[in-house]
Each structure stands twice: as C-alpha cells, then as structure tokens.
Design a protein around this motif. Structure first.
Motif, PDB file in Angstrom:
ATOM      1  N   SER A 152       1.086  -1.610   0.063  1.00 61.19           N
ATOM      2  CA  SER A 152      -0.002   0.209  -0.089  1.00 61.19           C
ATOM      3  C   SER A 152       1.011   1.204   0.040  1.00 61.19           C
ATOM      4  CB  SER A 152      -0.989   0.039   1.170  1.00 61.19           C
ATOM      5  OG  SER A 152      -0.076   0.078   2.448  1.00 61.19           O
ATOM      6  N   GLN A 153       1.893   1.099   0.613  1.00 59.56           N
ATOM      7  CA  GLN A 153       2.925   2.012   0.697  1.00 59.56           C
ATOM      8  C   GLN A 153       3.543   2.801  -0.521  1.00 59.56           C
ATOM      9  OE1 GLN A 153       5.563   1.226   3.890  1.00 59.56           O
ATOM     10  NE2 GLN A 153       4.672   2.542   5.308  1.00 59.56           N
ATOM     11  N   TRP A 154       4.121   1.722  -1.429  1.00 56.42           N
ATOM     12  CA  TRP A 154       4.872   1.779  -2.840  1.00 56.42           C
ATOM     13  C   TRP A 154       3.604   2.255  -3.685  1.00 56.42           C
ATOM     14  CZ3 TRP A 154       3.684  -1.693  -6.492  1.00 56.42           C
ATOM     15  CH2 TRP A 154       3.596  -3.067  -6.144  1.00 56.42           C
ATOM     16  N   LEU A 155       2.347   1.755  -3.768  1.00 57.29           N
ATOM     17  CA  LEU A 155       1.533   1.980  -4.527  1.00 57.29           C
ATOM     18  C   LEU A 155       1.023   3.568  -4.330  1.00 57.29           C
ATOM     19  CD1 LEU A 155      -1.034  -1.022  -4.597  1.00 57.29           C
ATOM     20  CD2 LEU A 155       0.228  -0.234  -6.448  1.00 57.29           C
ATOM     21  N   SER A 156       1.213   3.890  -3.201  1.00 61.24           N
ATOM     22  CA  SER A 156       0.824   5.347  -3.149  1.00 61.24           C
ATOM     23  C   SER A 156       1.795   6.382  -3.264  1.00 61.24           C
ATOM     24  CB  SER A 156       0.208   5.512  -1.688  1.00 61.24           C
ATOM     25  OG  SER A 156       1.202   5.263  -0.613  1.00 61.24           O
ATOM     26  N   GLN A 157       3.160   5.872  -3.068  1.00 61.58           N
ATOM     27  CA  GLN A 157       4.352   6.731  -3.473  1.00 61.58           C
ATOM     28  C   GLN A 157       5.257   5.723  -3.672  1.00 61.58           C
ATOM     29  OE1 GLN A 157       5.296  10.075  -0.879  1.00 61.58           O
ATOM     30  NE2 GLN A 157       7.570   9.642  -1.053  1.00 61.58           N
ATOM     31  N   TYR A 158       5.514   5.551  -5.046  1.00 56.53           N
ATOM     32  CA  TYR A 158       6.443   4.508  -5.779  1.00 56.53           C
ATOM     33  C   TYR A 158       8.197   5.026  -5.429  1.00 56.53           C
ATOM     34  CZ  TYR A 158       8.408   0.877  -8.664  1.00 56.53           C
ATOM     35  OH  TYR A 158       9.085  -0.312  -9.113  1.00 56.53           O
ATOM     36  N   PHE A 159       8.117   6.222  -5.493  1.00 51.61           N
ATOM     37  CA  PHE A 159       9.312   6.637  -5.249  1.00 51.61           C
ATOM     38  C   PHE A 159       9.512   8.059  -4.521  1.00 51.61           C
ATOM     39  CE2 PHE A 159       7.694   8.275  -9.530  1.00 51.61           C
ATOM     40  CZ  PHE A 159       7.877   9.668  -9.407  1.00 51.61           C
ATOM     41  N   ASN A 160      10.619   8.509  -4.072  1.00 53.21           N
ATOM     42  CA  ASN A 160      10.690   9.887  -3.292  1.00 53.21           C
ATOM     43  C   ASN A 160      10.367  10.889  -4.386  1.00 53.21           C
ATOM     44  OD1 ASN A 160      11.157  11.943  -1.544  1.00 53.21           O
ATOM     45  ND2 ASN A 160      13.526  11.508  -1.672  1.00 53.21           N
ATOM     46  N   THR A 161       9.111  11.550  -4.194  1.00 51.87           N
ATOM     47  CA  THR A 161       8.885  12.671  -5.256  1.00 51.87           C
ATOM     48  C   THR A 161       9.567  13.866  -4.762  1.00 51.87           C
ATOM     49  OG1 THR A 161       6.917  13.258  -3.708  1.00 51.87           O
ATOM     50  CG2 THR A 161       6.415  11.787  -5.549  1.00 51.87           C
ATOM     51  N   ALA A 162      10.274  13.994  -3.617  1.00 47.13           N
ATOM     52  CA  ALA A 162      10.953  15.288  -3.247  1.00 47.13           C
ATOM     53  C   ALA A 162      12.136  15.338  -3.927  1.00 47.13           C
ATOM     54  CB  ALA A 162      10.964  15.385  -1.765  1.00 47.13           C
ATOM     55  N   ALA A 163      12.719  13.993  -4.581  1.00 49.84           N
ATOM     56  CA  ALA A 163      13.872  13.905  -5.327  1.00 49.84           C
ATOM     57  C   ALA A 163      13.891  14.744  -6.678  1.00 49.84           C
ATOM     58  CB  ALA A 163      14.375  12.413  -5.456  1.00 49.84           C
ATOM     59  N   ALA A 230      -1.478  13.165  -8.847  1.00 49.73           N
ATOM     60  CA  ALA A 230      -0.992  11.799  -8.682  1.00 49.73           C
ATOM     61  C   ALA A 230       0.296  11.295  -8.901  1.00 49.73           C
ATOM     62  CB  ALA A 230      -1.989  10.912  -9.580  1.00 49.73           C
ATOM     63  N   PHE A 231       1.122  12.511  -9.124  1.00 48.38           N
ATOM     64  CA  PHE A 231       2.575  12.161  -9.308  1.00 48.38           C
ATOM     65  C   PHE A 231       3.196  11.233  -8.210  1.00 48.38           C
ATOM     66  CE2 PHE A 231       7.216  13.925  -8.641  1.00 48.38           C
ATOM     67  CZ  PHE A 231       7.526  13.435  -9.590  1.00 48.38           C
ATOM     68  N   GLY A 232       3.974  10.193  -8.887  1.00 51.06           N
ATOM     69  CA  GLY A 232       4.529   9.221  -7.778  1.00 51.06           C
ATOM     70  C   GLY A 232       3.427   8.055  -7.429  1.00 51.06           C
TER      71      GLY A 232
END
Length: 252
Positions: A152-163, A230-232
């Motif tokens: 559920s975590q990587w579906l909602s944020q697959y990578f660090n969008t702050a990068a 929906a970014f990430g």
C-alpha cells in the motif's frame, strides 16, 4: 505531395547481454526449457524514426537524449515445463482411466519492470522548445527510495517525489533518461489435459487452462509527470486477472 519528410542516420543503439539456456528433452514423462537474459540496452531514441521530433526531448544536444532504452528490461527469465503423470495401473482399470496419464504444462515468465523518466512540468515544455520532452531536475543528494515499504505504501508513493524539482525555464532538465524502473512481471500459465481412448479408434481429450494462474497483478509505472496530482502514485495495471477455460475435443 501532402508532405515531404527528411531522414538522417543519427541514432545508435547498444545492447549487451549474458544469455543462458538450459533444456531437458522429454524423458520419463518430463521436459523443460529455461532461458535467462541479463542485459543493458542504451539508445538516444527508442523509436524507429525521428521524423516526428517528439521522441527527441532536446534537439540541440543529442547526448542529452542518450540513456537506458524504453525497451531495456535487464532481467528476463522464461520457463516452459511439460509433465506426463504415470499410468497408475495399480489403481485398476477405472482408477487408471480417470487418474492416470494426465499432462501438466506450464509457462512461467519473470522479468524486470519497465524503465521510465520523470517528465518536467507544464506539459514537459519549460524549455519552450515546443516538443514536450523535458525532464525534471534531480535534487542533489536526495535518495530515490524506489519501491519501498509495504504494498500500500509503494502504490501510493512509488519513489521519493521530493527527489525531483521543476527544470528552470529555458532548460531541458538534469535527471537522467529512464532513471527509474516500474514493478516487475511474474506470470504463470497452467494447462491440464488428458486423453480418454475408447473403442480403439476414438479418443476424447479434456483440457483445462489457466492464464495468470496465481492471479498476480502487474502494476503499471507510476504517474511520472511532475506537478500532476497523482505524481508518484500507481493507479493502473498492465495485465488481466486470472482467466480459465475448459474444452473437449473428439478425435476420430
């Protein structure tokens, strides 16, 4: 002529791989073929023609376009198996007729996920080149944290969008091409079949087949456009759920 297009040979592609194969010919009711590939595919454009300049994000520096190909799948493992069960004559005529000589076949495919870049904001046109192929800037020292945590975590944020941050106006972005890789693929197809002979010249074949037998989901790459709501996040998948079919065939 409705239009005249110019073609020029400017792009090169390199593919390097270790390829291994193992095969067992059919004996004692069993055979298999297994193929494994470990590869790297680089190019400057992953399409056959640059007549439409869309695939070339920065037309002023072709080296900026060089990187992992859209078709680069570094790990691929394909397996096929066929097993013929014993006749089980010890179960008697009826038991052997019903339970013996079943054939089980399987195709098991595993491969890495598809690569993707991080697109720049404003429709990928902060550069104002009117191509829409900008990439975002990388934030120095920021970790990508790709595919981390629970499902559920990587579906909602697959990578660090702050990068990643917006590329400055007039620039094309500093993040590399196809920097990240989407979720991998793991699919098993199964088939069961048996021939029931009768009256010497006739046989009835029963088949039961399952596609995506384990009902695994192959998730799509996440939203990779900076600035999207929906970014990430991963919001779709690439495959179908488990499908099953049965068939009867009469041979005469």
């Amino acid at each position: 002529f409705s239009n005249v297009q110019g073609y020029v040979s400017w792009n090169t592609q390199s593919y390097n791989a270790l390829q291994l194969s193992a095969e067992k010919h059919f004996s004692r009711g069993f055979q298999f073929i297994s193929n494994f590939g470990w590869s790297k595919n680089l190019d400057s454009s992953s399409v056959a023609t640059a007549a439409n300049v869309g695939p070339v994000g920065n037309p002023y520096d072709l080296r900026w376009n060089r990187g992992l190909s859209d078709m680069s799948v570094p790990l691929i493992w394909n397996n096929t198996v066929v097993y013929q069960s014993p006749a089980l004559r010890g179960l008697g005529r009826v038991g052997s007729f019903l339970l013996g000589n079943w054939q089980v076949s399987a195709i098991w495919v595993l491969h890495s996920g598809l690569p993707f870049s991080i697109n720049g904001p404003n429709g990928g046109n902060n550069s104002e080149a009117n191509i829409g192929g900008d990439r975002a800037d990388s934030v120095s020292g920021a970790s990508l944290n790709q595919h981390q945590g629970s499902k559920s975590q990587w579906l909602s944020q697959y990578f660090n969008t702050a990068a990643f941050t917006a590329n400055a106006p007039g620039t094309f972005g500093s993040s590399p091409k196809n920097l990240l890789t989407g979720p991998g693929f793991n699919n098993l197809d199964l088939g069961f079949s048996k021939n029931f002979p009768f009256r010497e010249r006739y046989r009835l074949q029963f088949r039961w087949e399952m596609f995506n037998a384990m009902n695994r989901t192959w998730f799509s790459i996440p939203d990779n456009s900076l600035g999207d709501g929906a970014f990430g996040r991963i919001t779709s998948d690439n495959n179908s759920p488990r499908l099953m079919q049965a068939a009867l065939k009469l041979y005469f």
